[in-house]
Scaffold this motif. Structure first.
Motif, PDB file in Angstrom:
ATOM      1  N   VAL A   1       0.372  -1.627  -0.056  1.00 28.97           N
ATOM      2  CA  VAL A   1       0.321  -0.209  -0.535  1.00 28.97           C
ATOM      3  C   VAL A   1       0.944   1.598   0.147  1.00 28.97           C
ATOM      4  CG1 VAL A   1      -1.765  -1.067   1.193  1.00 28.97           C
ATOM      5  CG2 VAL A   1      -0.375   0.207   2.348  1.00 28.97           C
ATOM      6  N   THR A   2       0.397   2.214   0.143  1.00 23.69           N
ATOM      7  CA  THR A   2       0.841   3.449   0.148  1.00 23.69           C
ATOM      8  C   THR A   2       1.439   4.647   1.186  1.00 23.69           C
ATOM      9  OG1 THR A   2      -0.937   4.746   0.294  1.00 23.69           O
ATOM     10  CG2 THR A   2       0.151   4.253  -2.204  1.00 23.69           C
ATOM     11  N   ARG A   3       2.474   4.767   1.342  1.00 26.49           N
ATOM     12  CA  ARG A   3       2.685   5.177   3.067  1.00 26.49           C
ATOM     13  C   ARG A   3       1.449   5.776   3.467  1.00 26.49           C
ATOM     14  NH1 ARG A   3       3.349   9.244   4.966  1.00 26.49           N
ATOM     15  NH2 ARG A   3       3.657  10.727   3.537  1.00 26.49           N
ATOM     16  N   GLN A   4       0.784   6.717   2.944  1.00 34.62           N
ATOM     17  CA  GLN A   4      -0.192   7.370   3.481  1.00 34.62           C
ATOM     18  C   GLN A   4      -1.592   6.666   3.880  1.00 34.62           C
ATOM     19  OE1 GLN A   4       1.586   8.188   0.211  1.00 34.62           O
ATOM     20  NE2 GLN A   4       1.043  10.448  -0.569  1.00 34.62           N
ATOM     21  N   THR A   5      -1.687   5.731   3.402  1.00 40.36           N
ATOM     22  CA  THR A   5      -2.527   4.653   4.102  1.00 40.36           C
ATOM     23  C   THR A   5      -1.686   4.607   5.073  1.00 40.36           C
ATOM     24  OG1 THR A   5      -2.919   3.307   2.018  1.00 40.36           O
ATOM     25  CG2 THR A   5      -3.795   2.003   3.404  1.00 40.36           C
ATOM     26  N   ILE A   6      -1.387   4.066   5.062  1.00 40.60           N
ATOM     27  CA  ILE A   6      -0.535   3.449   6.967  1.00 40.60           C
ATOM     28  C   ILE A   6      -0.568   4.659   7.600  1.00 40.60           C
ATOM     29  CG2 ILE A   6       1.918   3.057   8.168  1.00 40.60           C
ATOM     30  CD1 ILE A   6       0.647   0.683   6.415  1.00 40.60           C
ATOM     31  N   GLY A   7      -0.242   5.577   7.308  1.00 38.37           N
ATOM     32  CA  GLY A   7      -0.719   7.104   8.400  1.00 38.37           C
ATOM     33  C   GLY A   7      -1.887   7.063   8.290  1.00 38.37           C
ATOM     34  N   LEU A   8      -2.609   6.718   7.751  1.00 39.07           N
ATOM     35  CA  LEU A   8      -3.811   7.358   7.823  1.00 39.07           C
ATOM     36  C   LEU A   8      -4.451   6.096   9.130  1.00 39.07           C
ATOM     37  CD1 LEU A   8      -5.626   7.619   4.013  1.00 39.07           C
ATOM     38  CD2 LEU A   8      -5.414   9.052   6.455  1.00 39.07           C
ATOM     39  N   ILE A   9      -4.299   4.679   8.864  1.00 38.39           N
ATOM     40  CA  ILE A   9      -4.210   4.118   9.135  1.00 38.39           C
ATOM     41  C   ILE A   9      -3.692   3.521  11.137  1.00 38.39           C
ATOM     42  CG2 ILE A   9      -4.320   1.464  10.051  1.00 38.39           C
ATOM     43  CD1 ILE A   9      -3.817   0.991   6.964  1.00 38.39           C
ATOM     44  N   GLU A  10      -2.563   4.604  11.261  1.00 35.52           N
ATOM     45  CA  GLU A  10      -2.409   4.565  12.378  1.00 35.52           C
ATOM     46  C   GLU A  10      -2.651   6.099  12.751  1.00 35.52           C
ATOM     47  OE1 GLU A  10       1.714   5.028  12.440  1.00 35.52           O
ATOM     48  OE2 GLU A  10       2.282   3.493  11.403  1.00 35.52           O
ATOM     49  N   ALA A  11      -3.265   7.107  12.015  1.00 41.33           N
ATOM     50  CA  ALA A  11      -4.184   8.267  12.405  1.00 41.33           C
ATOM     51  C   ALA A  11      -5.552   7.967  12.533  1.00 41.33           C
ATOM     52  CB  ALA A  11      -4.203   9.324  11.908  1.00 41.33           C
ATOM     53  N   GLY A  12      -5.772   6.606  12.351  1.00 39.81           N
ATOM     54  CA  GLY A  12      -7.425   6.182  13.103  1.00 39.81           C
ATOM     55  C   GLY A  12      -8.898   6.720  11.683  1.00 39.81           C
ATOM     56  N   ASN A  13      -7.805   7.198  10.641  1.00 39.94           N
ATOM     57  CA  ASN A  13      -8.601   7.920   9.848  1.00 39.94           C
ATOM     58  C   ASN A  13      -9.370   7.031   8.395  1.00 39.94           C
ATOM     59  OD1 ASN A  13      -8.627  10.015  11.269  1.00 39.94           O
ATOM     60  ND2 ASN A  13      -7.157  11.176   9.792  1.00 39.94           N
ATOM     61  N   TYR A  14      -8.860   5.710   8.240  1.00 36.87           N
ATOM     62  CA  TYR A  14      -8.751   5.172   7.398  1.00 36.87           C
ATOM     63  C   TYR A  14      -8.622   2.984   7.897  1.00 36.87           C
ATOM     64  CZ  TYR A  14      -7.159   2.321   3.374  1.00 36.87           C
ATOM     65  OH  TYR A  14      -7.246   1.008   2.386  1.00 36.87           O
ATOM     66  N   ASN A  15     -10.365   2.768   7.302  1.00 35.14           N
ATOM     67  CA  ASN A  15     -10.306   0.954   7.852  1.00 35.14           C
ATOM     68  C   ASN A  15     -10.002  -0.090   7.134  1.00 35.14           C
ATOM     69  OD1 ASN A  15     -11.940  -0.208  10.303  1.00 35.14           O
ATOM     70  ND2 ASN A  15     -13.547   1.260   9.512  1.00 35.14           N
ATOM     71  N   PRO A  16      -8.784  -0.210   7.274  1.00 32.32           N
ATOM     72  CA  PRO A  16      -8.550  -1.072   6.504  1.00 32.32           C
ATOM     73  C   PRO A  16      -8.109  -2.780   6.306  1.00 32.32           C
ATOM     74  CG  PRO A  16      -7.182  -0.881   8.935  1.00 32.32           C
ATOM     75  CD  PRO A  16      -8.088  -0.362   9.014  1.00 32.32           C
ATOM     76  N   THR A  17      -8.993  -3.573   5.143  1.00 36.16           N
ATOM     77  CA  THR A  17      -9.681  -4.665   5.032  1.00 36.16           C
ATOM     78  C   THR A  17      -9.045  -5.541   5.369  1.00 36.16           C
ATOM     79  OG1 THR A  17      -7.824  -5.184   3.030  1.00 36.16           O
ATOM     80  CG2 THR A  17      -9.308  -3.682   2.120  1.00 36.16           C
TER      81      THR A  17
END
Length: 69
Positions: A29-45
């Motif tokens: 995935v992109t670095r942004q995706t990891i950042g968003l998951i860590e920030a609580g702004n993205y629900n990973p599959t």
């Protein structure tokens, strides 16, 4: 859902001495995706959660499952 930071993911990543970039590359995935998951702004599959846990040598329980008591 997700409205809180994933501190456990960040801690596990830091313990493995991986940057967001390196973890992202390892799971495709992109670095942004990891950042968003860590920030609580993205629900990973589930698939992504499992991939992240494999790279970090942790379980889903360790990082993603909330204790809902």
């Amino acid at each position: 859902m997700g409205e809180h930071k994933n501190i456990r993911l960040k801690l596990a990543r830091v313990q493995k001495d991986l940057s967001q970039e390196q973890l992202a590359e390892a799971v495709g995935v992109t670095r942004q995706t990891i950042g968003l998951i860590e920030a609580g702004n993205y629900n990973p599959t589930i698939r992504l959660c499992v991939a992240i846990c494999k790279v970090l040598g942790t379980t889903l329980n360790d990082i993603f499952w909330e204790e809902e008591e």
